[in-house]
Scaffold this motif. Sequence first.
Motif, short mmCIF file in Angstrom:
data_model
loop_
_atom_site.label_atom_id
_atom_site.label_comp_id
_atom_site.label_asym_id
_atom_site.label_seq_id
_atom_site.Cartn_x
_atom_site.Cartn_y
_atom_site.Cartn_z
N THR A 130 -5.05 3.01 -1.47
CA THR A 130 -5.92 2.85 -0.31
C THR A 130 -6.94 3.98 -0.24
O THR A 130 -8.13 3.76 0.01
N CYS B 54 0.81 -1.23 0.00
CA CYS B 54 0.00 0.00 0.00
C CYS B 54 0.84 1.27 0.00
O CYS B 54 0.32 2.34 -0.33
N GLY C 142 -4.40 -2.35 4.51
CA GLY C 142 -3.20 -2.03 3.75
C GLY C 142 -2.01 -2.76 4.31
O GLY C 142 -1.76 -2.71 5.52
N ARG D 255 -3.80 -0.97 8.97
CA ARG D 255 -2.46 -1.05 8.38
C ARG D 255 -1.65 -2.16 9.03
O ARG D 255 -1.58 -2.26 10.26
N GLY E 132 -0.33 5.10 0.55
CA GLY E 132 -1.79 5.05 0.58
C GLY E 132 -2.53 5.67 -0.58
O GLY E 132 -3.72 5.96 -0.45
N ALA F 175 0.16 6.22 5.54
CA ALA F 175 -1.06 5.70 4.92
C ALA F 175 -2.29 6.17 5.69
O ALA F 175 -2.21 6.50 6.87
N LEU G 157 3.81 3.05 6.11
CA LEU G 157 2.56 2.75 6.81
C LEU G 157 2.13 3.88 7.72
O LEU G 157 0.93 4.12 7.90
#
Length: 256
Positions: free
Chosen positions: A50, A44, A63, A80, A47, A74, A71
């Motif tokens: 996402t 991901c 994700g 996550r 993001g 994101a 992360l």
Amino acid sequence: MSEDVWEAGDAYEAYVGRWSRKVAAEFVGWLDVPAGRRWLDAGCGTGALTSAALRTGPARVVGVDPSRGFLRTAPVEAHRVAGDAAALPLGDASFDVVVSGLALNFVPRPGAAVAEFARVAAPGATVAAYVWDYATGMQMMRLFWDAAAEVDPAAAGRDEGRRFPICHEPALRAAWAAAGLTEVATRSIEVPTVFAGFDDFWQPFLGGQGAAPSYLATLGQHEQHAIRELLRARAPASADGTIALTAAAWAVRGRR
């Protein structure tokens, strides 16, 4: 050979994340998934995909990415998880939609990742991905690597257009079929990438995130200057200084 670096979300956004968001929106529209579905975004990153999935009104979005730095950037609305796309820490048949954006080519064994996508997809689920068309369609990177190879012939070994055979339409079709996915379809997605000026074009290459910036960081000032000036001479600047390019990605989808 230096490794690609994927850790600082803000630097990645300035480099290609901002363009990925445009591709992600068109990609999700192409999938045409109804609301209320369970989504997995494998690889991901920060993001982009996402966020596009969240706009569909999903029941849930998960994700997965190996970079904890990404992360943290994101969307917080998604669940996550740190993990590897080729060994997803998720149960069988858990998702109605499994997607991956600009990540499949960075998995050492892309076929293993697609097999994992199929494993966690529920019967009837959509499994889809997109990757940059590095060879001809991602103009900002094509300009960079062509200039870099003139300054440093060893740069050819870092060029994503040569490194990633999965980033071609026939290879994506073959990977989806090998994973047992059916109704396989592909398309090209092209978006404008307009830079406000040469600094807007060049500065993201100094952020250290991604293949080209990671490579550039290994060079001395003389080589960096030579690449920059080649790019300054070749970038198609308009009278107002803007540089209008395009970025193309290959997208693929199939059904579990």
